[in-house]
Design a protein around this motif. Structure first.
Motif, PDB file in Angstrom:
ATOM      1  N   ARG A 210       9.040   6.020  -1.922  1.00 58.91           N
ATOM      2  CA  ARG A 210       9.063   7.378  -2.469  1.00 58.91           C
ATOM      3  C   ARG A 210       8.140   8.261  -1.639  1.00 58.91           C
ATOM      4  NH1 ARG A 210       6.968   6.396  -7.008  1.00 58.91           N
ATOM      5  NH2 ARG A 210       4.932   7.389  -6.701  1.00 58.91           N
ATOM      6  N   THR A 211       8.632   9.454  -1.289  1.00 58.59           N
ATOM      7  CA  THR A 211       7.869  10.333  -0.399  1.00 58.59           C
ATOM      8  C   THR A 211       7.445  11.621  -1.099  1.00 58.59           C
ATOM      9  OG1 THR A 211       9.883  11.379   0.430  1.00 58.59           O
ATOM     10  CG2 THR A 211       9.046   9.472   1.647  1.00 58.59           C
ATOM     11  N   SER A 212       6.393  12.213  -0.602  1.00 59.13           N
ATOM     12  CA  SER A 212       5.938  13.515  -1.085  1.00 59.13           C
ATOM     13  C   SER A 212       5.385  14.297   0.104  1.00 59.13           C
ATOM     14  CB  SER A 212       4.874  13.366  -2.174  1.00 59.13           C
ATOM     15  OG  SER A 212       3.770  12.628  -1.700  1.00 59.13           O
TER      16      SER A 212
ATOM     17  N   VAL B 149      -0.966  16.112   3.670  1.00 62.91           N
ATOM     18  CA  VAL B 149       0.240  16.477   4.407  1.00 62.91           C
ATOM     19  C   VAL B 149       1.458  15.782   3.798  1.00 62.91           C
ATOM     20  CG1 VAL B 149       1.427  16.379   6.628  1.00 62.91           C
ATOM     21  CG2 VAL B 149      -1.041  16.867   6.539  1.00 62.91           C
ATOM     22  N   SER B 150       1.379  14.450   3.701  1.00 59.90           N
ATOM     23  CA  SER B 150       2.533  13.701   3.232  1.00 59.90           C
ATOM     24  C   SER B 150       2.090  12.304   2.824  1.00 59.90           C
ATOM     25  CB  SER B 150       3.588  13.607   4.340  1.00 59.90           C
ATOM     26  OG  SER B 150       4.732  12.910   3.902  1.00 59.90           O
ATOM     27  N   ALA B 151       2.902  11.654   1.982  1.00 60.50           N
ATOM     28  CA  ALA B 151       2.606  10.293   1.566  1.00 60.50           C
ATOM     29  C   ALA B 151       3.889   9.546   1.268  1.00 60.50           C
ATOM     30  CB  ALA B 151       1.696  10.292   0.335  1.00 60.50           C
ATOM     31  N   ILE B 152       3.794   8.226   1.332  1.00 66.90           N
ATOM     32  CA  ILE B 152       4.932   7.372   1.018  1.00 66.90           C
ATOM     33  C   ILE B 152       4.424   6.179   0.226  1.00 66.90           C
ATOM     34  CG2 ILE B 152       4.768   6.176   3.258  1.00 66.90           C
ATOM     35  CD1 ILE B 152       7.877   6.007   3.164  1.00 66.90           C
TER      36      ILE B 152
ATOM     37  N   TYR C 282       0.822  -1.197   0.000  1.00 63.78           N
ATOM     38  CA  TYR C 282       0.000   0.000   0.000  1.00 63.78           C
ATOM     39  C   TYR C 282       0.859   1.251   0.000  1.00 63.78           C
ATOM     40  CZ  TYR C 282      -3.860  -2.956   1.682  1.00 63.78           C
ATOM     41  OH  TYR C 282      -4.825  -3.916   1.833  1.00 63.78           O
ATOM     42  N   ALA C 283       0.344   2.300  -0.620  1.00 60.10           N
ATOM     43  CA  ALA C 283       0.850   3.635  -0.340  1.00 60.10           C
ATOM     44  C   ALA C 283       0.136   4.120   0.922  1.00 60.10           C
ATOM     45  CB  ALA C 283       0.553   4.574  -1.500  1.00 60.10           C
ATOM     46  N   MET C 284       0.835   4.891   1.715  1.00 63.26           N
ATOM     47  CA  MET C 284       0.265   5.409   2.958  1.00 63.26           C
ATOM     48  C   MET C 284       0.388   6.924   2.974  1.00 63.26           C
ATOM     49  SD  MET C 284      -0.777   2.706   4.453  1.00 63.26           S
ATOM     50  CE  MET C 284      -1.226   3.419   6.039  1.00 63.26           C
TER      51      MET C 284
ATOM     52  N   PHE D  35       8.530  18.111   8.379  1.00 60.06           N
ATOM     53  CA  PHE D  35       7.914  16.810   8.621  1.00 60.06           C
ATOM     54  C   PHE D  35       8.639  15.744   7.811  1.00 60.06           C
ATOM     55  CE2 PHE D  35       3.280  18.297   9.661  1.00 60.06           C
ATOM     56  CZ  PHE D  35       3.784  19.185  10.604  1.00 60.06           C
ATOM     57  N   THR D  36       8.692  14.534   8.366  1.00 57.16           N
ATOM     58  CA  THR D  36       9.290  13.402   7.673  1.00 57.16           C
ATOM     59  C   THR D  36       8.387  12.190   7.825  1.00 57.16           C
ATOM     60  OG1 THR D  36      11.526  14.220   8.137  1.00 57.16           O
ATOM     61  CG2 THR D  36      11.300  11.920   7.458  1.00 57.16           C
ATOM     62  N   ILE D  37       8.043  11.582   6.698  1.00 56.15           N
ATOM     63  CA  ILE D  37       7.225  10.373   6.716  1.00 56.15           C
ATOM     64  C   ILE D  37       8.139   9.171   6.514  1.00 56.15           C
ATOM     65  CG2 ILE D  37       6.739  10.418   4.217  1.00 56.15           C
ATOM     66  CD1 ILE D  37       3.895   9.413   4.906  1.00 56.15           C
ATOM     67  N   SER D  38       7.809   8.078   7.175  1.00 58.67           N
ATOM     68  CA  SER D  38       8.579   6.848   7.022  1.00 58.67           C
ATOM     69  C   SER D  38       7.649   5.669   7.278  1.00 58.67           C
ATOM     70  CB  SER D  38       9.763   6.818   7.978  1.00 58.67           C
ATOM     71  OG  SER D  38       9.339   6.887   9.331  1.00 58.67           O
TER      72      SER D  38
END
Length: 123
Positions: free
Chosen positions: A56-58, A48-51, A32-34, A67-70
């Motif tokens: 790959r992040t946005s 806000v953000s996605a991975i 899944y993308a989250m 902010f950092t998504i992981s």
């Protein structure tokens, strides 16, 4: 069916940090993308953000650099590290999952949603 459960919200002062977590049920989490979205009172829910499944992040322009998504596919969990928080970051933050796997910014791309966690940043 996938269930998403957010945690980690709370009250923090301007300039502080919080880390949100979103735990997902289901064996196919890694495909899944989250994403993370937020909704402030009286406003639309915004990206806000996605991975993506591949990492790959946005980010929305308003949170880039702060902010950092992981994601941890072993723990079926996605995180949002939020630093240098501002009062305008105050909102309910929602975790979302997209079976398509791509990390888009549109709410329509996401199939599953959590119940949300409140983040309040005091000035």
């Amino acid at each position: 069916q996938v269930q998403l459960t957010e945690s980690g919200g709370g009250l923090v002062q301007t300039g502080g940090s919080l880390r949100l977590s979103c735990a997902a049920s289901g064996r196919t989490f890694r495909n899944y993308a989250m994403g993370w979205f937020r909704q402030a009172p009286g406003k639309e829910r915004e990206f806000v953000s996605a991975i993506s499944w591949s990492g790959r992040t946005s980010y929305a322009d308003s949170v880039k650099g702060r902010f950092t998504i992981s994601r941890d596919d072993i723990k079926n969990t996605v995180y949002l590290q939020m630093n240098s928080l501002k009062p305008e970051d105050t909102a309910i933050y929602y975790c979302a999952g997209a079976t398509a796997g791509s990390s888009g910014s549109s709410r329509n791309e996401y199939d599953y949603w959590g119940q949300g966690t409140q983040v309040t940043v005091s000035s």
